[in-house]
Design an enzyme around this catalytic site. Sequence first.
Site: not given
Length: 291
Positions: A35, A118, A136, A190, A197, A200, A205
């Site tokens: 991280e 975060y 995020d 995305c 798309c 997806c 959506c």
Amino acid sequence: MTNIVHQLVEWYGREHRGLPWRRPGVTPWQILVSEFMLQQTPVARVEPVWVSWVQRWPTPSATAAAGAADVLRAWGKLGYPRRAKRLHECATLIASEYDDAVPSDVETLLMLPGVGAYTARAIACFAYRQRVPVVDTNVRRVVARVVHGRADAAAASSLRDLADVEALLPDGELAPTFSIALMELGATVCTARNPRCGLCPLSACAWRSRGFPASTSPARRGQRYAGTDRQVRGRLLDVLRGNDSPVTRAQLDVAWPSDAAQRDRALDSLLVDGLIEQTADGRFALAGEGG
């Protein structure tokens, strides 16, 4: 909401990237290291450095025992080297105050050097499998499109963004898997530019159902790197990382000969940040190597 959870978790099971910090057996400390490294840095650049790092220093105490200069060298060209310094400080505190174990609760994690909102939530979620909303840039964009039907997320708002994700989280063990799947969707499908798309998995959506309305936000300018103080700092650090003993100012001058004032400004900032030090005879070295 139930359909979104199941569709996304099933998609993640099939399509997720095999990133090394997601593999079985990776410790909370090693997830924390990932991280730190992933902040503002692409996965492709982080992966080889992370693998080498955790092999060399698999625990907080091992990292804490390393010299600051060794840590800065191992950080290499990941950028924002203050993160390396803060990671070393974080390791030292965990080793001395927490019995070499990364804390599991968000409030305690927030007290560690270099750990912000975060990162604290990401560790609690991904390392300890807690039901904690993690937000995020990728997550904010996915929520903006899937839930609110907008091309882009609104201006960041911690309370609103966390509430949006909290409302989507399922209960129990599925929550952390859903969280990482949400992040993965934003990183790989995305995306901000040219979203795919057709790939997806989320049939509900809102952005799709509204015909993909265009963004109303002003275009964002990409961050310039060439010619910035950041680039000069990197060049100076390259010289110091490549030498085991202190170097002269003349050796540093060669790294950025075109603008002496900018070079001096960058050098001063590295000294102020504690990333380098000046010896009694006026030479320069990585932190801890100045004698």
